[in-house]
Design a protein around this motif. Structure first.
Motif, PDB file in Angstrom:
ATOM      1  N   TYR A 112      88.150  47.812 -65.376  1.00  0.00           N
ATOM      2  CA  TYR A 112      88.006  49.168 -64.853  1.00  0.00           C
ATOM      3  C   TYR A 112      86.808  49.279 -63.914  1.00  0.00           C
ATOM      4  CZ  TYR A 112      91.186  50.217 -68.727  1.00  0.00           C
ATOM      5  OH  TYR A 112      92.247  50.220 -69.592  1.00  0.00           O
ATOM      6  N   ASN A 113      85.679  48.721 -64.347  1.00  0.00           N
ATOM      7  CA  ASN A 113      84.475  48.844 -63.535  1.00  0.00           C
ATOM      8  C   ASN A 113      84.639  48.167 -62.175  1.00  0.00           C
ATOM      9  OD1 ASN A 113      81.520  49.759 -63.723  1.00  0.00           O
ATOM     10  ND2 ASN A 113      81.335  47.665 -62.981  1.00  0.00           N
ATOM     11  N   ASP A 114      85.225  46.966 -62.182  1.00  0.00           N
ATOM     12  CA  ASP A 114      85.426  46.243 -60.917  1.00  0.00           C
ATOM     13  C   ASP A 114      86.344  47.016 -59.977  1.00  0.00           C
ATOM     14  OD1 ASP A 114      83.801  44.274 -61.875  1.00  0.00           O
ATOM     15  OD2 ASP A 114      85.385  42.795 -62.213  1.00  0.00           O
ATOM     16  N   ALA A 115      87.284  47.777 -60.569  1.00  0.00           N
ATOM     17  CA  ALA A 115      88.231  48.554 -59.760  1.00  0.00           C
ATOM     18  C   ALA A 115      87.708  49.950 -59.443  1.00  0.00           C
ATOM     19  CB  ALA A 115      89.567  48.657 -60.485  1.00  0.00           C
ATOM     20  N   HIS A 116      86.506  50.266 -59.927  1.00  0.00           N
ATOM     21  CA  HIS A 116      85.921  51.602 -59.743  1.00  0.00           C
ATOM     22  C   HIS A 116      86.814  52.685 -60.338  1.00  0.00           C
ATOM     23  CE1 HIS A 116      83.101  50.287 -56.199  1.00  0.00           C
ATOM     24  NE2 HIS A 116      82.960  49.570 -57.297  1.00  0.00           N
ATOM     25  N   VAL A 117      87.238  52.450 -61.575  1.00  0.00           N
ATOM     26  CA  VAL A 117      88.004  53.427 -62.348  1.00  0.00           C
ATOM     27  C   VAL A 117      87.168  53.815 -63.562  1.00  0.00           C
ATOM     28  CG1 VAL A 117      90.047  53.785 -63.803  1.00  0.00           C
ATOM     29  CG2 VAL A 117      90.273  52.610 -61.608  1.00  0.00           C
ATOM     30  N   VAL A 118      86.981  55.103 -63.763  1.00  0.00           N
ATOM     31  CA  VAL A 118      86.189  55.567 -64.905  1.00  0.00           C
ATOM     32  C   VAL A 118      86.919  55.273 -66.209  1.00  0.00           C
ATOM     33  CG1 VAL A 118      85.427  57.655 -66.124  1.00  0.00           C
ATOM     34  CG2 VAL A 118      84.874  57.338 -63.698  1.00  0.00           C
ATOM     35  N   MET A 119      86.188  54.715 -67.161  1.00  0.00           N
ATOM     36  CA  MET A 119      86.693  54.502 -68.521  1.00  0.00           C
ATOM     37  C   MET A 119      85.803  55.302 -69.463  1.00  0.00           C
ATOM     38  SD  MET A 119      86.433  51.000 -70.755  1.00  0.00           S
ATOM     39  CE  MET A 119      86.225  51.110 -72.533  1.00  0.00           C
ATOM     40  N   MET A 120      86.404  56.140 -70.296  1.00  0.00           N
ATOM     41  CA  MET A 120      85.636  56.894 -71.288  1.00  0.00           C
ATOM     42  C   MET A 120      86.315  56.770 -72.639  1.00  0.00           C
ATOM     43  SD  MET A 120      84.315  60.874 -71.328  1.00  0.00           S
ATOM     44  CE  MET A 120      83.514  60.684 -69.738  1.00  0.00           C
ATOM     45  N   THR A 121      85.652  56.114 -73.584  1.00  0.00           N
ATOM     46  CA  THR A 121      86.208  55.961 -74.923  1.00  0.00           C
ATOM     47  C   THR A 121      85.677  57.055 -75.840  1.00  0.00           C
ATOM     48  OG1 THR A 121      86.396  54.515 -76.865  1.00  0.00           O
ATOM     49  CG2 THR A 121      84.374  54.323 -75.559  1.00  0.00           C
ATOM     50  N   GLY A 122      86.529  57.511 -76.723  1.00  0.00           N
ATOM     51  CA  GLY A 122      86.114  58.472 -77.727  1.00  0.00           C
ATOM     52  C   GLY A 122      85.944  57.826 -79.083  1.00  0.00           C
ATOM     53  N   ALA A 123      85.936  56.474 -79.117  1.00  0.00           N
ATOM     54  CA  ALA A 123      85.910  55.804 -80.415  1.00  0.00           C
ATOM     55  C   ALA A 123      85.111  54.503 -80.432  1.00  0.00           C
ATOM     56  CB  ALA A 123      87.340  55.535 -80.887  1.00  0.00           C
ATOM     57  N   SER A 124      85.273  53.628 -79.448  1.00  0.00           N
ATOM     58  CA  SER A 124      84.658  52.289 -79.495  1.00  0.00           C
ATOM     59  C   SER A 124      83.148  52.404 -79.640  1.00  0.00           C
ATOM     60  CB  SER A 124      84.995  51.514 -78.229  1.00  0.00           C
ATOM     61  OG  SER A 124      86.372  51.284 -78.128  1.00  0.00           O
ATOM     62  N   SER A 125      82.614  51.828 -80.708  1.00  0.00           N
ATOM     63  CA  SER A 125      81.225  52.107 -81.075  1.00  0.00           C
ATOM     64  C   SER A 125      80.268  50.928 -80.955  1.00  0.00           C
ATOM     65  CB  SER A 125      81.179  52.644 -82.516  1.00  0.00           C
ATOM     66  OG  SER A 125      81.823  51.744 -83.398  1.00  0.00           O
ATOM     67  N   ASN A 126      80.765  49.739 -80.613  1.00  0.00           N
ATOM     68  CA  ASN A 126      79.858  48.595 -80.484  1.00  0.00           C
ATOM     69  C   ASN A 126      78.850  48.856 -79.362  1.00  0.00           C
ATOM     70  OD1 ASN A 126      78.820  45.936 -79.519  1.00  0.00           O
ATOM     71  ND2 ASN A 126      80.115  45.167 -81.161  1.00  0.00           N
ATOM     72  N   PRO A 127      77.542  48.756 -79.640  1.00  0.00           N
ATOM     73  CA  PRO A 127      76.530  49.057 -78.628  1.00  0.00           C
ATOM     74  C   PRO A 127      76.656  48.223 -77.358  1.00  0.00           C
ATOM     75  CG  PRO A 127      75.529  48.951 -80.796  1.00  0.00           C
ATOM     76  CD  PRO A 127      76.949  48.465 -80.953  1.00  0.00           C
ATOM     77  N   GLN A 128      77.222  47.013 -77.477  1.00  0.00           N
ATOM     78  CA  GLN A 128      77.337  46.139 -76.308  1.00  0.00           C
ATOM     79  C   GLN A 128      78.117  46.791 -75.166  1.00  0.00           C
ATOM     80  OE1 GLN A 128      79.266  42.370 -77.090  1.00  0.00           O
ATOM     81  NE2 GLN A 128      79.279  41.778 -74.932  1.00  0.00           N
ATOM     82  N   LEU A 129      79.086  47.626 -75.509  1.00  0.00           N
ATOM     83  CA  LEU A 129      79.959  48.211 -74.494  1.00  0.00           C
ATOM     84  C   LEU A 129      79.178  48.928 -73.402  1.00  0.00           C
ATOM     85  CD1 LEU A 129      82.782  49.032 -73.456  1.00  0.00           C
ATOM     86  CD2 LEU A 129      82.654  51.019 -74.972  1.00  0.00           C
ATOM     87  N   THR A 130      78.182  49.691 -73.783  1.00  0.00           N
ATOM     88  CA  THR A 130      77.430  50.457 -72.795  1.00  0.00           C
ATOM     89  C   THR A 130      76.150  49.749 -72.359  1.00  0.00           C
ATOM     90  OG1 THR A 130      76.538  51.720 -74.649  1.00  0.00           O
ATOM     91  CG2 THR A 130      78.338  52.732 -73.401  1.00  0.00           C
ATOM     92  N   HIS A 131      76.030  48.475 -72.700  1.00  0.00           N
ATOM     93  CA  HIS A 131      74.894  47.682 -72.229  1.00  0.00           C
ATOM     94  C   HIS A 131      75.356  46.531 -71.338  1.00  0.00           C
ATOM     95  CE1 HIS A 131      72.818  49.980 -75.336  1.00  0.00           C
ATOM     96  NE2 HIS A 131      71.698  49.640 -74.755  1.00  0.00           N
ATOM     97  N   LEU A 132      76.539  46.690 -70.787  1.00  0.00           N
ATOM     98  CA  LEU A 132      77.082  45.681 -69.873  1.00  0.00           C
ATOM     99  C   LEU A 132      76.646  45.935 -68.432  1.00  0.00           C
ATOM    100  CD1 LEU A 132      80.735  45.584 -71.311  1.00  0.00           C
ATOM    101  CD2 LEU A 132      78.976  43.813 -71.587  1.00  0.00           C
ATOM    102  N   GLY A 133      76.017  47.078 -68.205  1.00  0.00           N
ATOM    103  CA  GLY A 133      75.586  47.416 -66.858  1.00  0.00           C
ATOM    104  C   GLY A 133      76.704  47.933 -65.982  1.00  0.00           C
ATOM    105  N   TYR A 134      77.726  48.541 -66.597  1.00  0.00           N
ATOM    106  CA  TYR A 134      78.886  49.033 -65.859  1.00  0.00           C
ATOM    107  C   TYR A 134      78.752  50.544 -65.625  1.00  0.00           C
ATOM    108  CZ  TYR A 134      81.255  44.623 -67.050  1.00  0.00           C
ATOM    109  OH  TYR A 134      81.622  43.309 -67.184  1.00  0.00           O
ATOM    110  N   PRO A 135      78.561  50.971 -64.392  1.00  0.00           N
ATOM    111  CA  PRO A 135      78.355  52.408 -64.120  1.00  0.00           C
ATOM    112  C   PRO A 135      79.593  53.276 -64.297  1.00  0.00           C
ATOM    113  CG  PRO A 135      78.436  51.161 -62.072  1.00  0.00           C
ATOM    114  CD  PRO A 135      78.408  50.157 -63.182  1.00  0.00           C
ATOM    115  N   TYR A 136      80.779  52.681 -64.463  1.00  0.00           N
ATOM    116  CA  TYR A 136      81.997  53.478 -64.622  1.00  0.00           C
ATOM    117  C   TYR A 136      82.436  53.589 -66.081  1.00  0.00           C
ATOM    118  CZ  TYR A 136      82.618  53.603 -59.575  1.00  0.00           C
ATOM    119  OH  TYR A 136      82.440  53.840 -58.229  1.00  0.00           O
TER     120      TYR A 136
END
Length: 373
Positions: A112-136
């Motif tokens: 998603y990030n490479d394609a510039h598509v916003v991804m928003m999860t309402g459940a996935s809780s592993n901290p790594q997900l938002t520490h990948l440096g992906y602005p989308y």
């Protein structure tokens, strides 16, 4: 003739100006397999939000918009999730609300990030997900650092446990929340007497439980999902293990009691992101609307997936564009109102001041017993 031609041209121009723009919103999660109940619940949350947006004639930059739901089954599997992510990108979605499993969200996020598509999860809780440096990439949920830590402190300070055994299912979610529990337990003076591993497909825990029983734990923390946790609870009872079962949001499902045949009543505690639905100003109204639309009760994360969809739509309206490259700036910089309460994202894409609630399985239902605002 010239007048008619001019008039027809004007009509055609007017129709084009007010023609509805179709904005595709993807939703991805496990619609088959052991977590299908959660996947369907999440999808229904998104569908309800889209139906409401379309019913009120939503506009972006003054132009009528019709939202279209594109739903795909990722089977709760990382490889399938990556394939689904690519299909959604190829289909031209403006946003993806999902995924459910952290182990799926993490590899899919790159697509998603490479394609510039916003991804928003309402459940996935592993901290790594938002520490990948992906602005989308955004999370409208509480992460494992909060939930795993909360359950360790709850076990030590409220349940007064001194000895804990830990089992995880080797998924990104299960390992992550279990690791946090272990670290937090040690800091709280709770002795971890066993650390065991299983899989997210396991149906027999008796070999692991036999080893654990000899260590005499007072709590067993399970890092994984409710279908396996319910089996674990049943087999704990069969082996005469009287320890309390605790876990994160993965085991916090209304389905737990039915799947465990009541084996853990009053002896299962779990942490879940967000405040209890019925405590929210519009929570009971949401529950009624949901039941009316789908002839089903809210499971767990439908409100979060519903809220995520509306937050994305609000960002589009605030920026006057459905293009992710444009409206992502609003998600990064602005605040939003939602059924869950105020929503603002930090630099990593995490929900600022995300609440967490502890629940107890009580007479077949999950009852909120402690809450952090």
């Amino acid at each position: 003739m010239a007048f008619m031609a001019c008039a027809l041209t004007m009509v055609g121009t007017t129709r084009a100006a007010y023609a509805q723009e179709v904005v595709k919103i993807g939703v991805a999660g496990p619609l088959t397999g052991s977590a299908a109940q959660s996947g369907k619940d999440n999808e229904r949350g998104v569908r309800l939000a889209i139906d409401e947006l379309n019913a009120k004639a939503f506009t972006i930059a003054g132009k009528p918009v019709r939202f279209e739901l594109v739903s795909m089954d990722d089977q709760g599997d990382p490889k399938a999730g990556v394939s689904v992510a690519q299909k959604l990108v190829d289909d031209g979605v403006s946003a993806v609300i999902g995924h459910y499993n952290s182990g799926v969200s993490i590899p899919a996020a790159r697509i998603y990030n490479d394609a510039h598509v916003v991804m928003m999860t309402g459940a996935s809780s592993n901290p790594q997900l938002t520490h990948l440096g992906y602005p989308y990439v955004f999370r409208l949920a509480t992460n494992d650092n909060v939930m795993g830590g909360r359950m360790a402190l709850y076990s030590a300070k409220v349940l007064n446990a001194q000895r804990a055994a830990v089992i995880d299912d080797r998924t990104a979610y299960g390992v992550g929340v279990a690791d946090v529990f272990v670290d937090s337990a040690k800091k709280a003076g709770l002795q971890v007497v066993a650390r065991e591993y299983s899989t997210d497909k396991a149906t027999d825990f008796k070999a692991i439980l036999t080893q654990i029983k000899s260590r005499n734990p007072q709590v067993v923390f399970y890092g994984g999902y409710y279908a396996q946790a319910a089996t674990l609870a049943r087999q704990m009872g069969e082996l005469g293990i009287n320890a309390t079962l605790v876990g994160g949001d993965g085991i916090c499902s209304p389905e737990f009691d039915k799947l465990s045949a009541g084996a853990a009543d009053k002896r299962m505690f779990c942490a879940q992101g967000g405040a209890p639905l019925d405590s929210l100003p519009d929570g009971k109204t949401f529950r009624t609307k949901f039941k009316s639309a789908f002839s089903a009760d809210v499971d767990t994360y439908a409100p979060a997936f519903y809220a995520a969809t509306l937050v994305v739509a609000d960002a589009m309206q605030k920026t006057g564009s459905s293009k992710p490259e444009v409206y992502v700036k609003a998600l990064r910089e602005q605040a939003f109102t939602s059924i869950l309460g105020p929503v603002r994202f930090d630099a990593n894409g995490d929900w600022v001041d995300a609440p967490v609630t502890v629940y107890q399985l009580n007479s077949g239902a999950l009852t909120a017993i402690a809450q952090k605002d």
